[in-house]
Design a protein around this motif. Structure first.
Motif, PDB file in Angstrom:
ATOM      1  N   LYS A  83       0.875  -1.228   0.073  1.00  0.00           N
ATOM      2  CA  LYS A  83      -0.027  -0.056  -0.146  1.00  0.00           C
ATOM      3  C   LYS A  83       0.800   1.219  -0.090  1.00  0.00           C
ATOM      4  O   LYS A  83       0.229   2.247  -0.264  1.00  0.00           O
ATOM      5  CB  LYS A  83      -0.966   0.066   1.208  1.00  0.00           C
ATOM      6  CG  LYS A  83      -0.249  -0.049   2.621  1.00  0.00           C
ATOM      7  CD  LYS A  83      -1.483  -0.070   3.407  1.00  0.00           C
ATOM      8  CE  LYS A  83      -0.801  -0.065   4.990  1.00  0.00           C
ATOM      9  NZ  LYS A  83      -1.936  -0.085   5.886  1.00  0.00           N
ATOM     10  N   GLU A  84       2.222   1.238   0.160  1.00  0.00           N
ATOM     11  CA  GLU A  84       2.911   2.455   0.224  1.00  0.00           C
ATOM     12  C   GLU A  84       3.010   2.960  -1.250  1.00  0.00           C
ATOM     13  O   GLU A  84       3.352   4.024  -1.558  1.00  0.00           O
ATOM     14  CB  GLU A  84       4.468   1.995   0.733  1.00  0.00           C
ATOM     15  CG  GLU A  84       4.371   1.716   2.190  1.00  0.00           C
ATOM     16  CD  GLU A  84       5.783   1.411   2.565  1.00  0.00           C
ATOM     17  OE1 GLU A  84       6.793   1.498   1.853  1.00  0.00           O
ATOM     18  OE2 GLU A  84       6.082   1.241   3.648  1.00  0.00           O
ATOM     19  N   PHE A  85       2.693   2.053  -2.514  1.00  0.00           N
ATOM     20  CA  PHE A  85       2.709   2.647  -3.671  1.00  0.00           C
ATOM     21  C   PHE A  85       1.486   3.310  -3.748  1.00  0.00           C
ATOM     22  O   PHE A  85       1.403   4.281  -4.840  1.00  0.00           O
ATOM     23  CB  PHE A  85       2.553   1.442  -4.562  1.00  0.00           C
ATOM     24  CG  PHE A  85       3.736   0.569  -4.865  1.00  0.00           C
ATOM     25  CD1 PHE A  85       4.885   1.199  -5.359  1.00  0.00           C
ATOM     26  CD2 PHE A  85       3.963  -0.768  -4.239  1.00  0.00           C
ATOM     27  CE1 PHE A  85       6.256   0.513  -5.599  1.00  0.00           C
ATOM     28  CE2 PHE A  85       5.064  -1.509  -4.675  1.00  0.00           C
ATOM     29  CZ  PHE A  85       6.240  -0.911  -5.083  1.00  0.00           C
ATOM     30  N   LEU A  86       0.552   3.429  -3.038  1.00  0.00           N
ATOM     31  CA  LEU A  86      -0.631   4.518  -2.960  1.00  0.00           C
ATOM     32  C   LEU A  86      -0.462   5.676  -2.288  1.00  0.00           C
ATOM     33  O   LEU A  86      -1.247   6.358  -2.517  1.00  0.00           O
ATOM     34  CB  LEU A  86      -1.737   3.536  -2.624  1.00  0.00           C
ATOM     35  CG  LEU A  86      -2.669   2.735  -3.610  1.00  0.00           C
ATOM     36  CD1 LEU A  86      -1.809   1.549  -4.096  1.00  0.00           C
ATOM     37  CD2 LEU A  86      -4.057   2.008  -3.012  1.00  0.00           C
ATOM     38  N   ALA A  87       0.770   5.976  -1.651  1.00  0.00           N
ATOM     39  CA  ALA A  87       0.946   7.055  -0.662  1.00  0.00           C
ATOM     40  C   ALA A  87       0.718   8.295  -1.792  1.00  0.00           C
ATOM     41  O   ALA A  87       1.568   8.565  -2.725  1.00  0.00           O
ATOM     42  CB  ALA A  87       1.939   7.063  -0.145  1.00  0.00           C
ATOM     43  N   GLY A  88      -0.371   8.994  -1.620  1.00  0.00           N
ATOM     44  CA  GLY A  88      -0.527  10.110  -2.614  1.00  0.00           C
ATOM     45  C   GLY A  88      -1.420   9.864  -3.876  1.00  0.00           C
ATOM     46  O   GLY A  88      -1.641  10.902  -4.503  1.00  0.00           O
ATOM     47  N   PHE A  89      -1.942   8.738  -3.742  1.00  0.00           N
ATOM     48  CA  PHE A  89      -2.571   8.329  -5.029  1.00  0.00           C
ATOM     49  C   PHE A  89      -4.244   7.705  -4.654  1.00  0.00           C
ATOM     50  O   PHE A  89      -4.415   7.727  -3.372  1.00  0.00           O
ATOM     51  CB  PHE A  89      -1.920   7.296  -6.052  1.00  0.00           C
ATOM     52  CG  PHE A  89      -0.688   7.592  -6.463  1.00  0.00           C
ATOM     53  CD1 PHE A  89      -0.723   7.895  -7.963  1.00  0.00           C
ATOM     54  CD2 PHE A  89       0.500   7.635  -5.724  1.00  0.00           C
ATOM     55  CE1 PHE A  89       0.403   8.287  -8.429  1.00  0.00           C
ATOM     56  CE2 PHE A  89       1.637   8.163  -6.484  1.00  0.00           C
ATOM     57  CZ  PHE A  89       1.623   8.443  -7.687  1.00  0.00           C
ATOM     58  N   MET A  90      -5.125   7.528  -5.552  1.00  0.00           N
ATOM     59  CA  MET A  90      -6.104   7.152  -5.510  1.00  0.00           C
ATOM     60  C   MET A  90      -6.375   5.903  -6.126  1.00  0.00           C
ATOM     61  O   MET A  90      -5.651   5.561  -7.029  1.00  0.00           O
ATOM     62  CB  MET A  90      -7.293   8.179  -5.847  1.00  0.00           C
ATOM     63  CG  MET A  90      -7.656   9.282  -5.197  1.00  0.00           C
ATOM     64  SD  MET A  90      -8.967  10.243  -5.875  1.00  0.00           S
ATOM     65  CE  MET A  90      -9.071  11.351  -4.641  1.00  0.00           C
ATOM     66  N   ALA A  91      -7.144   4.939  -5.610  1.00  0.00           N
ATOM     67  CA  ALA A  91      -7.584   3.650  -6.420  1.00  0.00           C
ATOM     68  C   ALA A  91      -8.939   3.429  -6.604  1.00  0.00           C
ATOM     69  O   ALA A  91      -9.836   3.697  -5.492  1.00  0.00           O
ATOM     70  CB  ALA A  91      -6.860   2.587  -5.398  1.00  0.00           C
ATOM     71  N   GLU A  92      -9.541   3.306  -7.680  1.00  0.00           N
ATOM     72  CA  GLU A  92     -10.978   3.116  -7.868  1.00  0.00           C
ATOM     73  C   GLU A  92     -11.358   1.667  -7.407  1.00  0.00           C
ATOM     74  O   GLU A  92     -10.754   0.536  -7.767  1.00  0.00           O
ATOM     75  CB  GLU A  92     -11.160   3.284  -9.356  1.00  0.00           C
ATOM     76  CG  GLU A  92     -12.864   3.436  -9.652  1.00  0.00           C
ATOM     77  CD  GLU A  92     -12.975   3.744 -10.994  1.00  0.00           C
ATOM     78  OE1 GLU A  92     -14.339   3.937 -11.271  1.00  0.00           O
ATOM     79  OE2 GLU A  92     -12.303   3.618 -11.762  1.00  0.00           O
ATOM     80  N   ARG A  93     -12.470   1.575  -6.915  1.00  0.00           N
ATOM     81  CA  ARG A  93     -12.983   0.267  -6.392  1.00  0.00           C
ATOM     82  C   ARG A  93     -13.591  -0.532  -7.363  1.00  0.00           C
ATOM     83  O   ARG A  93     -14.200   0.093  -8.369  1.00  0.00           O
ATOM     84  CB  ARG A  93     -14.176   0.502  -5.228  1.00  0.00           C
ATOM     85  CG  ARG A  93     -14.491  -0.735  -4.697  1.00  0.00           C
ATOM     86  CD  ARG A  93     -15.763  -0.397  -3.523  1.00  0.00           C
ATOM     87  NE  ARG A  93     -15.127   0.132  -2.485  1.00  0.00           N
ATOM     88  CZ  ARG A  93     -14.153  -0.640  -1.689  1.00  0.00           C
ATOM     89  NH1 ARG A  93     -13.940  -1.862  -1.741  1.00  0.00           N
ATOM     90  NH2 ARG A  93     -13.721   0.004  -0.666  1.00  0.00           N
ATOM     91  N   HIS A  94     -13.384  -1.904  -7.608  1.00  0.00           N
ATOM     92  CA  HIS A  94     -14.060  -2.714  -8.699  1.00  0.00           C
ATOM     93  C   HIS A  94     -15.479  -2.905  -8.379  1.00  0.00           C
ATOM     94  O   HIS A  94     -15.990  -2.787  -7.356  1.00  0.00           O
ATOM     95  CB  HIS A  94     -13.101  -4.171  -8.745  1.00  0.00           C
ATOM     96  CG  HIS A  94     -13.333  -4.840  -7.543  1.00  0.00           C
ATOM     97  ND1 HIS A  94     -14.372  -5.554  -7.361  1.00  0.00           N
ATOM     98  CD2 HIS A  94     -12.665  -5.132  -6.491  1.00  0.00           C
ATOM     99  CE1 HIS A  94     -14.338  -6.545  -6.240  1.00  0.00           C
ATOM    100  NE2 HIS A  94     -13.256  -6.090  -5.589  1.00  0.00           N
ATOM    101  N   ASP A  95     -16.099  -2.881  -9.475  1.00  0.00           N
ATOM    102  CA  ASP A  95     -17.387  -3.116  -9.371  1.00  0.00           C
ATOM    103  C   ASP A  95     -18.009  -4.498 -10.084  1.00  0.00           C
ATOM    104  O   ASP A  95     -19.471  -4.711 -10.185  1.00  0.00           O
ATOM    105  CB  ASP A  95     -18.199  -1.970 -10.137  1.00  0.00           C
ATOM    106  CG  ASP A  95     -18.001  -1.882 -11.692  1.00  0.00           C
ATOM    107  OD1 ASP A  95     -16.913  -2.335 -12.098  1.00  0.00           O
ATOM    108  OD2 ASP A  95     -18.416  -1.391 -12.316  1.00  0.00           O
ATOM    109  N   ILE A  96     -17.074  -5.383 -10.424  1.00  0.00           N
ATOM    110  CA  ILE A  96     -17.769  -6.462 -10.746  1.00  0.00           C
ATOM    111  C   ILE A  96     -16.950  -7.515 -10.055  1.00  0.00           C
ATOM    112  O   ILE A  96     -15.799  -7.404  -9.331  1.00  0.00           O
ATOM    113  CB  ILE A  96     -17.190  -6.722 -12.204  1.00  0.00           C
ATOM    114  CG1 ILE A  96     -15.768  -6.933 -12.561  1.00  0.00           C
ATOM    115  CG2 ILE A  96     -18.064  -5.720 -13.301  1.00  0.00           C
ATOM    116  CD1 ILE A  96     -15.521  -7.237 -13.921  1.00  0.00           C
TER     117      ILE A  96
END
Length: 358
Positions: free
Chosen positions: A239-252
């Motif tokens: 999860k350190e790769f996501l520091a300062g970023f967003m991730a969209e939630r999967h919908d399927i």
């Protein structure tokens, strides 16, 4: 700081603080490290090559619980749901820019297995975008002169990557076209006819890293057009790769994702069977495919979600965060399209004159 695992469970990890000044660190795309935006201190991010895929046939998605250390937001404007680390970016919608997004209660969701970290910087993505617009033949010339991205948000997009070994039994009736000259004098002409033949046999094919999008804002066609992604370079989710970023939630669900993957596999298998016979026509082709050693990984893929405005209208496009490949919509110049249509008609008329001898 990596996730802590206690008794097989993932526990909450604190915000990564700068050892020099105490500020929250973010992932820096250019260096591939955690970096303090204030004093410039950097730390390495643990990036282990991903190896352990999930077995599709034994996987039970109903047992999945929400990953800890995340906050889910819903945009009341475009209804997008995005996931942010607790040390994530500012709370705004990456798709429409709204700042009044709403924090939701914890939601169940499949924790990512692997991630492809961003490799292309914002500056590089912007340069690629400008080159892409300049290369659009029917885009207005005025757009090419003034183009600048209005919004370029780096968002990790959810996707499934499937592997499967397939054995297909098939039978069908295919056709090969040939031409004959018939008639005499003014009635002499060339006709196309078809020689039909029956086929049957087995077809073997192994599929590896077939990417199926799981995002409500990026459809499969768009994902394919900005692909491919170098899935073989994916690393274990950190999860350190996501520091300062967003991730969209999967919908399927994973099952829904595999249904899409099977359709793509079936189409490719049918195409290869037809190609091996050099068939021009297909009367019918029955294909029965069995899947073995089917595996998958739940991934986050790096994509820049971008917009620009031209004559009061907003256009969306996407940039592959690994290769810089761009795809999306641009406005069309009516006079350029009109000229192309006139030229096309003229060429067809010329070909007709040559073929008919008139």
């Amino acid at each position: 700081m990596a996730e802590d695992v206690v008794n097989g469970q993932i526990s909450r990890t604190d915000v990564v603080k700068c050892s020099a000044c105490g500020a929250d660190m973010i992932f820096d795309v250019e260096s591939g490290k955690l970096k303090c935006p204030y004093c410039g201190t950097s730390d390495d991010v643990e990036a282990n090559a991903f190896e352990n895929e999930r077995d599709f046939n034994s996987f039970d998605e109903s047992l999945i619980s929400k990953e800890e250390g995340t906050v889910t937001y819903r945009c009341p404007n475009c209804h997008a749901e995005t996931v942010m680390r607790e040390f994530g970016a500012s709370a705004k919608c990456p798709f429409c820019g709204a700042t009044n997004i709403i924090a939701l209660e914890d939601m169940p969701g499949l924790k990512p297995d692997a991630i492809l970290p961003f490799k292309v910087t914002k500056d590089e993505a912007s340069a690629r975008s400008k080159k892409w617009v300049r290369g659009k033949l029917f885009a207005p010339s005025s757009l090419k002169k003034i183009f600048a991205p209005d919004k370029m948000e780096p968002v990790y997009q959810p996707a499934f990557s499937f592997d499967s070994d397939t054995v297909s039994r098939y039978d069908g009736r295919l056709g090969e076209d040939y031409t004959v000259t018939v008639g005499t004098g003014k009635n002499r002409r060339t006709e196309t006819r078809t020689r039909w033949y029956y086929v049957h046999g087995n077809h073997l094919k192994n599929f590896t890293n077939l990417v199926i999008e799981a995002s409500p804002h990026l459809d499969q066609k768009q994902m394919d057009k900005i692909g491919p992604f170098d899935i073989f370079n994916s690393v274990e989710y950190n999860k350190e790769f996501l520091a300062g970023f967003m991730a969209e939630r999967h919908d399927i669900s994973v099952n829904d994702g595999f249904a899409v993957a099977k359709n793509k596999m079936d189409a490719e298998i049918r195409s290869e069977i037809i190609a091996q016979y050099n068939a021009d026509r297909v009367d019918y082709l029955n294909v029965d495919t069995k899947h073995t050693r089917t595996a998958f990984k739940n991934m986050l893929l790096p994509v820049y979600c971008c917009t620009f405005k031209f004559k009061s209208k907003v256009y969306n496009y996407f940039v592959n965060g690994r290769t810089g490949r761009v795809n999306g919509k641009t406005p069309l110049s009516p006079w350029k399209v009109g000229i192309a249509v006139v030229i096309g008609i003229a060429l067809l008329f010329g070909i007709y004159k040559i073929l008919t001898g008139n």
